[in-house]
Design an enzyme around this catalytic site. Structure first.
Site, PDB file in Angstrom:
ATOM      1  N   GLU A   7     -18.227  64.024  14.066  1.00 14.32           N
ATOM      2  CA  GLU A   7     -17.909  65.375  14.537  1.00 14.32           C
ATOM      3  C   GLU A   7     -18.534  65.508  15.912  1.00 14.32           C
ATOM      4  O   GLU A   7     -19.759  65.564  16.049  1.00 14.32           O
ATOM      5  CB  GLU A   7     -18.462  66.447  13.592  1.00 14.32           C
ATOM      6  N   LYS A  63     -31.500  60.616  10.179  1.00 13.73           N
ATOM      7  CA  LYS A  63     -32.240  60.706  11.441  1.00 13.73           C
ATOM      8  C   LYS A  63     -31.949  62.080  12.032  1.00 13.73           C
ATOM      9  O   LYS A  63     -30.928  62.308  12.659  1.00 13.73           O
ATOM     10  CB  LYS A  63     -31.795  59.595  12.396  1.00 13.73           C
ATOM     11  N   GLU A 114     -18.112  71.237  27.791  1.00 15.80           N
ATOM     12  CA  GLU A 114     -18.877  71.903  26.733  1.00 15.80           C
ATOM     13  C   GLU A 114     -20.239  72.315  27.282  1.00 15.80           C
ATOM     14  O   GLU A 114     -21.042  71.476  27.670  1.00 15.80           O
ATOM     15  CB  GLU A 114     -19.041  70.978  25.532  1.00 15.80           C
ATOM     16  N   CYS A 135     -20.917  73.760  17.737  1.00 17.26           N
ATOM     17  CA  CYS A 135     -19.927  72.793  18.208  1.00 17.26           C
ATOM     18  C   CYS A 135     -18.544  73.403  18.344  1.00 17.26           C
ATOM     19  O   CYS A 135     -17.793  73.049  19.259  1.00 17.26           O
ATOM     20  CB  CYS A 135     -19.890  71.576  17.281  1.00 17.26           C
TER      21      CYS A 135
END
Length: 502
Positions: A270, A195, A404, A304
């Site tokens: 992750e 996906k 973040e 990331c």
């Protein structure tokens, strides 16, 4: 900072794959529309214009893809030998190499990564990654341990594929992200439903076609497009999926953990990061400044493991800020298809607004905006372009130093001693990656052993090798991408006790 424009921003540059703009799911080796008939639009982030229309997957579409993947797992694919799987992966590597320019063009149009400075230089690394997994297909081994049982009992430990894998991959680099799913799936004999993110699905769909062209049986790898809260959630909770591989936010990762409880799925997660990059006074600033800067600004900060918390020893802080600001001003932001572009756009207007909100919050909390922080206008006004941004006078408690941002925003935080740097670096719920810049081996080893993160880069940033791997710690997730540990994650162990006297 230099903004550039190019005719490609206004010219509809197509690959053959985009001649037909209405894209369907790829299930059982063919294109399949959504059961509901619904679609979602995806846009070119450099222009804001419509790029393609994707099938909107929901529960029924996921059910169909999982059913097909289960049939393929129990069917001919199960009888492929390690050597056959290896040869298939190597044929795929040849096709991937042949079609690489097309794939990178699709990715650049889809999510805005600069074609010539980020995507095409990654060709060797991507092909190397595929070939690494081809080698692993022949490297799966069991054991025949001696036992202390009475009689003549032979014991074996076997390894077998876990079954159907659901993979939910992010928009910030699907061409790279899918390889760390396809590789272990094909090497171990699992099957998969991928996906991709609704904002960047095109390279994943095209790759699925290439896999079938390479000789992969239909149904082994399927792609269901759609929205994460619909198709992604249905995949994460599906009772006939044995493993989920997810890359994305920590918040969504928590929801996937809850969804996995139904049938005790194995997970590889992750998740988010707020990685520290630590610069000591004895560092070579000619290397550290561009290394740190691109550790934040690369892919417009949409990475990331971006080293957005930049800890700089106080004695060199002023010089470092001046040099990093100057370096940022040399970066060319603009059309991702232009040869001279260093940084492309952010993925969506929503993401641009989010990052600009953090810039404003940083200023309100007392951080000093050294450079950048503005949306670009002119020829680039319709795209989602942002200047590389640098904050000084940042404390480790500020929002810009703790949350973040996922944009080209660096926060420079001073420190005095190695112990202080270590404490500041670890003062975060995240533990994905980190960097250290120093010429002192004692300092380096103190940081390597003390930093709480899945990766520590020393006098470099962002290097990843498939044989070594990559993974997170704390709220940055668990599981491993690459290396023997990842292959083991797609296998389960079974013990056999054979009584030869029976």
């Amino acid at each position: 900072m230099n903004a550039i424009s190019n005719a490609a921003l206004s010219t509809p540059l197509l690959t053959p794959f985009l001649v037909e703009r209405n894209k369907k799911h790829f299930i059982d080796g063919r294109w399949v529309g959504s059961a509901s008939g619904e679609c979602i639009d995806t846009f070119n982030p450099a222009t804001g214009g419509l790029l393609a229309t994707l099938a909107r997957g929901r529960q029924e579409d996921v059910d169909r893809a999982v059913r097909v993947a289960r049939q393929a797992f129990e069917g001919p694919w199960r009888r492929f030998t390690p050597g056959q799987r290896q040869r298939l992966i190597m044929r795929f590597a040849e096709l991937f190499d042949k079609h690489f320019d097309e794939l990178t063009l699709l990715e650049s149009l889809d999510m805005g990564a600069p074609l010539h400075t980020r995507l095409r230089p990654g060709k060797a690394a991507l092909v190397q990654t595929i070939l690494y997994y081809a080698a692993q297909a022949r490297n799966i081994q069991g054991e025949t341990p001696h036992n202390s049982l009475p009689g003549q009992v032979t014991t074996m430990i076997l390894k077998a594929p876990v079954g159907v894998v659901g993979a939910i991959i992010p928009w910030n680099g699907p061409l790279f992200a899918q390889m760390h799913v396809l590789g272990p799936v094909l090497a171990t004999g699992c099957t998969a439903i991928i996906k991709p993110a609704e904002d960047a699905s095109l390279t994943v769909l095209r790759t699925a076609e290439l896999l079938v062209e390479a000789g992969l049986p239909p149904g082994v790898v399927n792609v269901v497009t759609g929205i994460g809260a619909e198709a992604g959630a249905a995949l994460a909770a599906h009772p006939d999926v044995n493993r989920i591989a997810f890359t994305g936010s920590t918040g969504v990762g928590r929801e996937i953990i809850k969804a996995s409880a139904g049938n005790m799925k194995r997970l590889q997660l992750e998740l988010g990061g707020k990685s520290p990059d630590i610069v000591f006074a004895d560092a070579d600033l000619d290397k550290a400044v561009p290394g740190v800067a691109m550790g934040v600004y690369g892919n417009s900060g949409q990475i990331c493991f971006a080293g957005t918390r930049v800890f700089v020893q106080r004695s060199i802080q002023a010089e470092f800020l001046e040099r990093m600001s100057a370096f940022g001003n040399t970066l060319k932001v603009g059309d991702p298809l232009a040869l001279e572009t260093d940084l492309g756009p952010l993925i969506t207007q929503r993401q641009l607004d989010r990052v600009l909100g953090y810039v404003e919050q940083g200023k309100q909390e007392g951080a000093a905006l050294v450079s950048g922080g503005r949306r670009l206008g002119g020829d680039l006004a319709n795209g989602y372009f942002l200047e590389p941004t640098l904050f000084g006078n940042v404390s480790n408690q500020m929002t810009v130093a703790q949350e973040e941002i996922f944009g080209p925003v660096a926060s420079v935080i001073p420190f005095d001693t190695a112990d202080e740097a270590l404490a500041l670096a670890n003062a975060t719920p995240y533990g994905l990656a980190s960097g250290v810049w120093s010429a002192n081996v004692n300092t380096v080893m103190k940081m390597v052993h003390g930093i709480q993160a899945g990766t520590v880069w020393v006098n470099c940033y962002g290097m990843v090798d498939p044989a070594v791997g990559f993974g997170g710690y704390k709220e940055s997730g668990y599981g491993w991408k690459g290396g023997a540990a990842q292959i083991d994650g797609y296998l389960y162990q079974k013990a056999a006790y054979i009584n030869v006297t029976a």
